[in-house]
Design an enzyme around this catalytic site. Structure first.
Site, short mmCIF file in Angstrom:
data_model
loop_
_atom_site.label_atom_id
_atom_site.label_comp_id
_atom_site.label_asym_id
_atom_site.label_seq_id
_atom_site.Cartn_x
_atom_site.Cartn_y
_atom_site.Cartn_z
N CYS A 49 40.18 41.38 24.84
CA CYS A 49 40.08 42.06 26.14
C CYS A 49 40.43 41.10 27.28
O CYS A 49 39.89 40.01 27.37
CB CYS A 49 38.66 42.58 26.34
SG CYS A 49 38.37 43.18 28.00
N CYS A 52 37.12 40.47 29.59
CA CYS A 52 35.90 39.82 29.11
C CYS A 52 35.82 38.37 29.62
O CYS A 52 36.85 37.72 29.81
CB CYS A 52 35.85 39.84 27.58
SG CYS A 52 35.18 41.37 26.90
N HIS A 114 31.48 44.20 27.50
CA HIS A 114 32.67 45.01 27.21
C HIS A 114 32.31 46.46 26.88
O HIS A 114 33.09 47.38 27.10
CB HIS A 114 33.40 44.36 26.03
CG HIS A 114 34.69 45.01 25.69
ND1 HIS A 114 35.86 44.79 26.40
CD2 HIS A 114 35.02 45.91 24.71
CE1 HIS A 114 36.84 45.51 25.86
NE2 HIS A 114 36.36 46.19 24.84
N ASN A 154 38.99 54.09 37.62
CA ASN A 154 39.70 55.01 36.76
C ASN A 154 39.12 54.80 35.38
O ASN A 154 39.28 53.73 34.80
CB ASN A 154 41.18 54.63 36.79
CG ASN A 154 42.06 55.78 36.47
OD1 ASN A 154 41.66 56.93 36.57
ND2 ASN A 154 43.28 55.49 36.06
N SER A 162 43.52 51.56 31.22
CA SER A 162 44.11 50.71 30.20
C SER A 162 43.10 49.96 29.33
O SER A 162 43.46 49.39 28.32
CB SER A 162 45.03 49.69 30.89
OG SER A 162 44.27 48.90 31.79
N HIS A 165 36.67 48.12 29.08
CA HIS A 165 35.77 47.19 29.78
C HIS A 165 35.46 47.76 31.17
O HIS A 165 36.38 48.11 31.90
CB HIS A 165 36.43 45.82 29.89
CG HIS A 165 35.46 44.75 30.27
ND1 HIS A 165 35.09 43.73 29.42
CD2 HIS A 165 34.76 44.56 31.41
CE1 HIS A 165 34.21 42.96 30.03
NE2 HIS A 165 33.99 43.45 31.24
N HIS A 167 35.32 48.48 34.70
CA HIS A 167 36.01 47.85 35.84
C HIS A 167 36.55 48.89 36.80
O HIS A 167 36.67 50.06 36.47
CB HIS A 167 37.17 46.98 35.34
CG HIS A 167 38.32 47.79 34.80
ND1 HIS A 167 38.29 48.38 33.56
CD2 HIS A 167 39.52 48.11 35.34
CE1 HIS A 167 39.44 49.03 33.35
NE2 HIS A 167 40.19 48.89 34.43
N GLN A 169 39.14 49.08 40.71
CA GLN A 169 40.20 48.40 41.44
C GLN A 169 39.99 48.57 42.94
O GLN A 169 39.27 49.46 43.38
CB GLN A 169 41.56 48.99 41.07
CG GLN A 169 41.99 48.76 39.63
CD GLN A 169 43.46 49.11 39.43
OE1 GLN A 169 44.31 48.79 40.25
NE2 GLN A 169 43.75 49.80 38.34
P1 H2U Z 1 43.14 50.38 35.06
O1 H2U Z 1 42.03 50.34 36.06
O2 H2U Z 1 44.00 51.60 35.22
O3 H2U Z 1 42.66 50.17 33.67
O4 H2U Z 1 44.07 49.12 35.37
C1 H2U Z 1 43.70 47.79 35.14
C2 H2U Z 1 44.52 46.85 35.98
O5 H2U Z 1 44.42 45.54 35.45
C3 H2U Z 1 45.99 47.19 36.03
O6 H2U Z 1 46.31 47.49 37.38
C4 H2U Z 1 45.61 44.84 35.71
C5 H2U Z 1 46.69 45.91 35.58
O7 H2U Z 1 47.77 45.59 36.41
N1 H2U Z 1 45.73 43.73 34.77
C6 H2U Z 1 45.68 42.42 35.25
O8 H2U Z 1 45.60 42.21 36.46
N2 H2U Z 1 45.72 41.37 34.38
C7 H2U Z 1 45.83 41.51 33.02
O9 H2U Z 1 45.81 40.54 32.30
C8 H2U Z 1 46.03 42.86 32.43
C9 H2U Z 1 45.85 44.04 33.37
ZN ZN Z 2 36.09 43.20 27.70
#
Ligand code: H2U
Ligand code: ZN
Length: 348
Positions: A49, A52, A114, A154, A162, A165, A167, A169
């Site tokens: 992940c 994490c 996680h 989201n 994606s 975990h 989270h 934004q």
């Molecule tokens: P979600 O909230 O839709 O899961 O998006 C996660 C964000 O995490 C996504 O905008 C970022 C992606 O660009 N990301 C990173 O900044 N670093 C990473 O190593 C993978 C994902």
């Molecule tokens: Zn994680």
């Protein structure tokens, strides 16, 4: 006219848009499909992940071994700070416009664990998330060219999230995005006409009516808005007039954390699944002006309709015409209200 019987359309005073409601298609309230509870377990720590603690991210950075919340600049940010200012207007009568936009995108981890979600985190850890949201709003909003801070979460693969975990934004930017901009305009017009915040008056009405209330505590109310589009769409509203999250008192932050948890539990209990949704915080812009008409609030837009797997699609008529729903806001509110406040995973 009977709102539980007759096809009708309802007005959304916050956006100035309508939603079509077709209650005759589902006369009986939905009793909830009896499905096997979803008990998929994730590890507390996943070495693959990228969120994490201690793990390397795709961008090459390594996360600290954080033990509370953790915020970092999105490695694939949609908006970046260093863009030269510029604009272009071309096409017939200047119909094609473009403007550069500066901004900052953060990814915010809610917990080092996680396997958790807001609904299953401890109260004091959700409280840390509330404080993190407030810090993000304050710090990003203080950047001179940042006029709006959009905080959102989201959740769930079905929403295109994606990573499980926990989270969210933050997208902070120069221009106010379209949806909050519409809401701000409607709140301003209402305030100028009536002298009171639209959402304060709306909440007072809903507290009298009671039929769309899902959950309440001392400082916050959760309701299914009259104009809800998604089957189980809800709004979290403060009882007091407050235009942004930084304006919440210590005790209000506590109450926000607890109502977020109970709401999360109810949503998970609805279909005995880890309920997917998009959540967003709407509040005053950070352009230095004062916004007495603006009421801090949260929207939850969950896509599920009838079960852990049956999703409402916004396609066809809804994509080309306008949003439509079958079950009424009142029926959804009743279902959510009647759900237990103990997570189903704890009762098995
Ligand atoms: P979600 O909230 O839709 O899961 O998006 C996660 C964000 O995490 C996504 O905008 C970022 C992606 O660009 N990301 C990173 O900044 N670093 C990473 O190593 C993978 C994902
Ligand atoms: Zn994680």
């Amino acid at each position: 006219m009977d709102l539980q019987e007759h096809p009708h359309r309802r007005y959304n005073p916050l956006l100035g848009e309508w939603v079509k409601v077709s209650p005759h298609r589902t006369k009986r309230p939905w009793q909830g499909q009896v499905e096997k509870p979803q008990l998929d377990t994730l590890p507390e720590y996943d070495e693959k992940c990228y969120l994490c603690p201690g793990n390397e991210r795709a961008g090459g950075h390594t996360n600290p071994k954080y033990d509370g919340t953790f915020s970092f600049t999105n490695d694939f940010a949609a908006l970046i700070p260093n863009v030269p200012e510029g604009s272009s207007t071309t096409g017939p009568h200047g119909m094609l416009k473009a403007e550069t936009e500066r901004g900052i995108c953060h990814v915010i981890c809610f917990s080092p664990r996680h396997d958790l979600t807001l609904a299953r985190m401890e109260h004091e850890d959700i409280r840390k998330v509330v404080d993190l949201w407030a810090n993000e709003y304050r710090e990003l909003g203080a950047v001179d060219y940042i006029n709006h801070v959009q905080i959102f979460e989201n959740r769930g693969a079905v929403m295109g999230c994606s990573n499980p975990h926990p989270h969210g934004q933050v997208w902070a930017e120069e221009n106010i995005p379209d949806i909050p901009a519409k809401e701000l305009e409607k709140q301003k017009i209402y305030f100028e006409e009536h002298g009171t915040p639209l959402l304060m008056d709306y909440l007072a009405y809903e507290l009298e009516q009671k039929e769309r209330i899902v959950l309440e505590n001392e400082s916050f109310v959760v309701l299914v808005p009259y104009w809800a589009v998604w089957p189980y769409e809800v709004m979290v509203l403060p009882r007091r007039s407050v235009s942004n999250i930084v304006g919440l008192t210590e005790i209000e932050r506590e109450h926000l954390a607890s109502i977020i948890k109970v709401l999360g539990i109810k949503l998970d209990n609805l279909f005995k699944t880890s309920f997917p949704y998009s959540m967003g915080i709407h509040q005053a812009p950070t352009d230095g002006k004062s916004y007495p008409e603006v009421q801090f609030h949260m929207h939850y837009a969950p896509p599920l309709l009838r079960s852990a797997t049956v999703k409402k699609f916004m396609v066809g008529y809804e994509l080309m015409g306008m949003p439509q729903r079958d079950i009424t806001a009142e029926t959804s509110a009743r279902s959510l209200r009647e759900l237990p406040e103990i997570h189903y995973r704890e009762t098995l």
